[in-house]
Scaffold this motif. Structure first.
Motif, PDB file in Angstrom:
ATOM      1  N   VAL A  28       0.837  -1.205   0.000  1.00 15.45           N
ATOM      2  CA  VAL A  28       0.000   0.000   0.000  1.00 15.45           C
ATOM      3  C   VAL A  28       0.867   1.248   0.000  1.00 15.45           C
ATOM      4  O   VAL A  28       0.597   2.237  -0.708  1.00 15.45           O
ATOM      5  CB  VAL A  28      -0.957  -0.030   1.202  1.00 15.45           C
ATOM      6  CG1 VAL A  28      -1.625   1.330   1.383  1.00 15.45           C
ATOM      7  CG2 VAL A  28      -2.001  -1.101   1.014  1.00 15.45           C
ATOM      8  N   SER A  29       1.921   1.211   0.805  1.00 17.67           N
ATOM      9  CA  SER A  29       2.804   2.378   0.863  1.00 17.67           C
ATOM     10  C   SER A  29       3.467   2.639  -0.487  1.00 17.67           C
ATOM     11  O   SER A  29       3.499   3.789  -0.957  1.00 17.67           O
ATOM     12  CB  SER A  29       3.859   2.153   1.947  1.00 17.67           C
ATOM     13  OG  SER A  29       4.772   3.242   1.975  1.00 17.67           O
ATOM     14  N   SER A  32       0.750   3.829  -2.963  1.00 23.28           N
ATOM     15  CA  SER A  32       0.307   5.188  -2.669  1.00 23.28           C
ATOM     16  C   SER A  32       1.370   6.214  -3.055  1.00 23.28           C
ATOM     17  O   SER A  32       1.064   7.240  -3.674  1.00 23.28           O
ATOM     18  CB  SER A  32      -0.036   5.305  -1.189  1.00 23.28           C
ATOM     19  OG  SER A  32      -0.428   6.627  -0.880  1.00 23.28           O
ATOM     20  N   ASP A  33       2.632   5.928  -2.721  1.00 22.69           N
ATOM     21  CA  ASP A  33       3.711   6.866  -3.048  1.00 22.69           C
ATOM     22  C   ASP A  33       3.869   7.018  -4.550  1.00 22.69           C
ATOM     23  O   ASP A  33       4.023   8.151  -5.074  1.00 22.69           O
ATOM     24  CB  ASP A  33       5.031   6.397  -2.437  1.00 22.69           C
ATOM     25  CG  ASP A  33       5.028   6.515  -0.915  1.00 22.69           C
ATOM     26  OD1 ASP A  33       4.149   7.219  -0.383  1.00 22.69           O
ATOM     27  OD2 ASP A  33       5.891   5.875  -0.271  1.00 22.69           O
ATOM     28  N   SER A  35       1.623   6.401  -6.901  1.00 17.86           N
ATOM     29  CA  SER A  35       0.443   7.053  -7.492  1.00 17.86           C
ATOM     30  C   SER A  35       0.479   8.561  -7.241  1.00 17.86           C
ATOM     31  O   SER A  35       0.219   9.383  -8.142  1.00 17.86           O
ATOM     32  CB  SER A  35      -0.834   6.448  -6.913  1.00 17.86           C
ATOM     33  OG  SER A  35      -0.909   5.080  -7.217  1.00 17.86           O
ATOM     34  N   GLU A  36       0.805   8.925  -5.992  1.00 21.92           N
ATOM     35  CA  GLU A  36       0.865  10.363  -5.669  1.00 21.92           C
ATOM     36  C   GLU A  36       1.956  11.053  -6.491  1.00 21.92           C
ATOM     37  O   GLU A  36       1.748  12.174  -7.010  1.00 21.92           O
ATOM     38  CB  GLU A  36       1.141  10.528  -4.170  1.00 21.92           C
ATOM     39  CG  GLU A  36       1.170  11.991  -3.741  1.00 21.92           C
ATOM     40  CD  GLU A  36       1.371  12.119  -2.247  1.00 21.92           C
ATOM     41  OE1 GLU A  36       1.566  13.258  -1.771  1.00 21.92           O
ATOM     42  OE2 GLU A  36       1.354  11.074  -1.541  1.00 21.92           O
ATOM     43  N   ASP A 141      -5.833  12.557  -2.819  1.00 26.71           N
ATOM     44  CA  ASP A 141      -6.558  12.134  -1.600  1.00 26.71           C
ATOM     45  C   ASP A 141      -7.329  10.837  -1.836  1.00 26.71           C
ATOM     46  O   ASP A 141      -7.377   9.950  -0.968  1.00 26.71           O
ATOM     47  CB  ASP A 141      -7.528  13.251  -1.169  1.00 26.71           C
ATOM     48  CG  ASP A 141      -6.788  14.472  -0.628  1.00 26.71           C
ATOM     49  OD1 ASP A 141      -5.612  14.294  -0.236  1.00 26.71           O
ATOM     50  OD2 ASP A 141      -7.392  15.550  -0.593  1.00 26.71           O
ATOM     51  N   VAL A 143      -6.709   8.450  -4.061  1.00 23.11           N
ATOM     52  CA  VAL A 143      -5.804   7.305  -4.179  1.00 23.11           C
ATOM     53  C   VAL A 143      -5.289   6.878  -2.813  1.00 23.11           C
ATOM     54  O   VAL A 143      -5.261   5.677  -2.482  1.00 23.11           O
ATOM     55  CB  VAL A 143      -4.639   7.660  -5.127  1.00 23.11           C
ATOM     56  CG1 VAL A 143      -3.534   6.599  -5.029  1.00 23.11           C
ATOM     57  CG2 VAL A 143      -5.124   7.746  -6.546  1.00 23.11           C
ATOM     58  N   ASN A 144      -4.905   7.851  -1.999  1.00 22.10           N
ATOM     59  CA  ASN A 144      -4.398   7.492  -0.660  1.00 22.10           C
ATOM     60  C   ASN A 144      -5.476   6.819   0.190  1.00 22.10           C
ATOM     61  O   ASN A 144      -5.221   5.839   0.896  1.00 22.10           O
ATOM     62  CB  ASN A 144      -3.876   8.744   0.051  1.00 22.10           C
ATOM     63  CG  ASN A 144      -2.574   9.252  -0.566  1.00 22.10           C
ATOM     64  OD1 ASN A 144      -1.832   8.483  -1.185  1.00 22.10           O
ATOM     65  ND2 ASN A 144      -2.291  10.542  -0.409  1.00 22.10           N
ATOM     66  N   GLU A 146      -8.252   5.166  -0.850  1.00 25.62           N
ATOM     67  CA  GLU A 146      -8.598   3.844  -1.373  1.00 25.62           C
ATOM     68  C   GLU A 146      -7.476   2.826  -1.133  1.00 25.62           C
ATOM     69  O   GLU A 146      -7.723   1.648  -0.847  1.00 25.62           O
ATOM     70  CB  GLU A 146      -8.885   3.934  -2.877  1.00 25.62           C
ATOM     71  CG  GLU A 146     -10.132   4.720  -3.235  1.00 25.62           C
ATOM     72  CD  GLU A 146     -11.380   4.082  -2.632  1.00 25.62           C
ATOM     73  OE1 GLU A 146     -11.426   2.819  -2.521  1.00 25.62           O
ATOM     74  OE2 GLU A 146     -12.289   4.831  -2.239  1.00 25.62           O
ATOM     75  N   ALA A 147      -6.251   3.300  -1.250  1.00 30.08           N
ATOM     76  CA  ALA A 147      -5.124   2.405  -0.970  1.00 30.08           C
ATOM     77  C   ALA A 147      -5.135   1.945   0.478  1.00 30.08           C
ATOM     78  O   ALA A 147      -4.873   0.773   0.794  1.00 30.08           O
ATOM     79  CB  ALA A 147      -3.805   3.100  -1.301  1.00 30.08           C
ATOM     80  N   LEU A 148      -5.484   2.890   1.390  1.00 27.35           N
ATOM     81  CA  LEU A 148      -5.555   2.515   2.803  1.00 27.35           C
ATOM     82  C   LEU A 148      -6.659   1.488   3.044  1.00 27.35           C
ATOM     83  O   LEU A 148      -6.460   0.494   3.749  1.00 27.35           O
ATOM     84  CB  LEU A 148      -5.775   3.767   3.656  1.00 27.35           C
ATOM     85  CG  LEU A 148      -5.889   3.530   5.160  1.00 27.35           C
ATOM     86  CD1 LEU A 148      -4.593   2.919   5.693  1.00 27.35           C
ATOM     87  CD2 LEU A 148      -6.189   4.844   5.887  1.00 27.35           C
TER      88      LEU A 148
END
Length: 559
Positions: A28-29, A32-33, A35-36, A141, A143-144, A146-148
């Motif tokens: 996930v990390s 998320s990184d 994607s951001e 926001d 993506v972060n 949903e990833a969480l």
């Protein structure tokens, strides 16, 4: 204090959960990184594109707003001096001016992704494009978040799957545990089934093969144990096994008889003898320095026992006791010693008489016919006594050992009884009568039957001081009965119980050998017949021998 038990399904499930949670967090990390960063790169490219587009349109301070309005999105353009941004500018704008002043293009967004600033060198000045991109911030926001959520869901699923796999592994291990406990309790019949041919399946297969081998081994051991138990039950010695608490684990029939009847597995070792401590003797067998012990126990004048104790071994928790009943053996040895003493005494008397008579004859008495006949009569009588004694012992030995099976034939009783009666030497005034019908015969061995009748006749004649001795025989159905009856003093019940025992001498036969009636019993038993005794004190005695009649063989008429 024993350590607490933690099931494998718990620590293995916890291990799966930690691995799943860690892996999910890392994925996930990273997702998320990346994607951001991708959204930020796109926002920076858009801001830098706006600045470059404005530069191509030869933007001037007067046309900044006009050119900015033509660009896509909410864009603000500024022309700033390379010397630095004004004090009202944001830190990101000052960083952009400072970087572009060095001759490099600059593009960067704020931490929340709402605003992106791009700066490029432009005709000695710095062209700055400030682009507001709320969509990019919203995308970051989203993506972060949903990833969480995906990470949490993946972690929960990983934990659940890990617990299920741990439970499955624990269940298969539990089956092995149950099978192990069954074998520990002696159950070798329950098979261990396995469905998957993996490591656990191979382990279960090997374990089940071990179970079958143990079952075969224990069956062989049980068969050997039963065979050993049967052998021990047939021993003439008593055999017991005991543990340190002096509890009996095995006792054969002879041991139960010697030590007091109902001795079963689980009973405490009894104390059967007051003069000897059996439990103290047995307790000493469990001492570390104990060795094989053997003692002779005589609890009273009537009994004697040989006791052997075999101590426990380092790898066993039981000891062995062997008890041998020596009562009969010592009684026989005593009787044999008495027999040898009596026989030596009895043999010495006739031999002394014979030797004395020979010496008198040799000294000159043989010249006198009357003296010679008298001493020859002594020799003949004593020689006959010796012969009867030797024949009695030989007949008893042969009959007892069965070395010579008797040859059976038809024996007529009338001439046999008359011969026996003629050989008797009754007291003066005692009549000897024979009562038998001519032609009556039995199936028997003549020598054994004659020996038995002579002993009975001599016994009757010896103990009858007045009256008569009668030898009679008569048939009745499938049995022929021979009786020897006397009018002597009779026998007490105690004498009757032992009268046929070897070397037994009753009250009225204190100087005999105690062999005559024993020979009668052995002879009758060898003939397959039966002997009976009817006597009472003061009423005389009757011995009866019951035999099978002779079979009649019909002559085959000549053709």
């Amino acid at each position: 204090m024993p350590k607490p038990f933690i099931g494998v399904r718990w620590w293995l499930g916890a291990a799966f959960a930690v691995v799943a949670a860690t892996s999910t967090a890392i994925v996930v990390s990273q997702f998320s990184d990346r994607s951001e960063q991708a959204f930020r790169n796109h926002g920076e490219e858009l801001a830098l594109h706006d600045a470059q587009t404005a530069a191509r349109q030869n933007v001037t301070p007067a046309t900044l707003d006009h050119v900015a309005s033509k660009l896509q999105g909410n864009v603000r353009l500024e022309l700033l001096s390379p010397a630095g941004a004004p004090a009202s500018a944001s830190p990101l704008e000052r960083e952009a001016v400072s970087s572009a002043a060095g001759g490099e293009n600059f593009a960067k967004g704020t931490s929340d992704g709402e605003t992106f600033v791009a700066a490029i060198p432009y005709h000695g000045q710095i062209l700055v494009a400030v682009s507001a991109q709320p969509a990019t911030a919203e995308a970051i926001d989203t993506v972060n978040g949903e990833a969480l959520r995906a990470g949490v869901i993946a972690g929960v699923i990983g934990v659940i799957v890990g617990l299920l796999f741990a439970q499955l592994i624990a269940l298969r291990l539990r089956r092995l545990t149950v099978a192990t406990e069954a074998i520990a309790h002696g159950d070798f019949e329950t098979p261990l089934r396995y469905r998957f041919r993996d490591e656990f399946g191979l382990l279960a297969h090997s374990f089940d093969r071990m179970r079958r081998q143990l079952r075969r081994s224990f069956r062989r051991l049980e068969a050997e144990r039963d065979r050993l138990r049967l052998l021990l039950e047939r021993l003439h010695e008593g055999v017991l096994t005991i543990d340190q608490d002096l509890v009996v684990h095995f006792a054969n029939t002879e041991a139960r008889r010697i030590l007091g009847g109902r001795l079963r597995e689980g009973d405490e070792l009894p104390e059967p003898w007051q003069s000897f401590g059996l439990r103290d003797f047995a307790q000493g067998l469990f001492d570390e320095r104990a060795s094989v012990r053997q003692v002779h126990v005589t609890p009273d004048e009537q009994h004697a026992y040989g006791l052997v104790g075999i101590p426990s071994q380092p790898d066993t928790d039981w000891a062995l006791l062997v008890v041998d009943d020596l009562t009969e053996q010592e009684r026989r040895e005593l009787a044999e010693r008495e027999f040898v003493s009596n026989a030596a005494h009895e043999l010495r008397t006739p031999l002394t008489t014979i030797i004395g008579a020979v010496e008198v004859l040799q000294a000159g008495a043989k010249e006198d016919p009357a003296e010679r006949d008298r001493f020859l009569g002594h020799i003949e009588r004593e020689a006959g006594r010796l012969a009867r004694l030797a024949r009695a012992m030989l007949t008893l030995a042969r009959a007892h050992s069965g070395q010579e099976p008797p040859r059976v034939e038809a024996v007529e009783l009338a001439p046999l009884l008359r011969d026996v009666a003629a050989g008797l030497q009754p007291h003066e005034g005692v009549a000897v009568d024979v009562e038998v019908a001519d032609g009556l015969a039995v199936e028997a061995n003549r020598d054994l039957l004659e020996q038995a009748l002579r002993n009975l006749g001599e016994n009757a004649a010896k103990h009858t001081a007045r009256g008569s001795v009668v030898l009679r025989a008569y048939g009745g159905g499938s049995t022929v009965t021979i009786e020897v009856e006397d009018s002597g003093p009779g026998m007490s019940p105690e004498v009757q119980r032992h009268v046929f025992d070897r070397f037994y001498r009753g009250e009225r036969d204190a100087h005999g050998f105690g062999l005559g009636l024993a020979i009668v019993r052995e002879s009758v038993r060898t003939l397959g017949a039966r002997i009976e005794l009817d006597s009472s004190p003061g009423q005389g005695t009757v011995f009866r021998i019951l035999l099978a009649p002779a079979r009649v063989r019909e002559k085959v008429p000549a053709a």
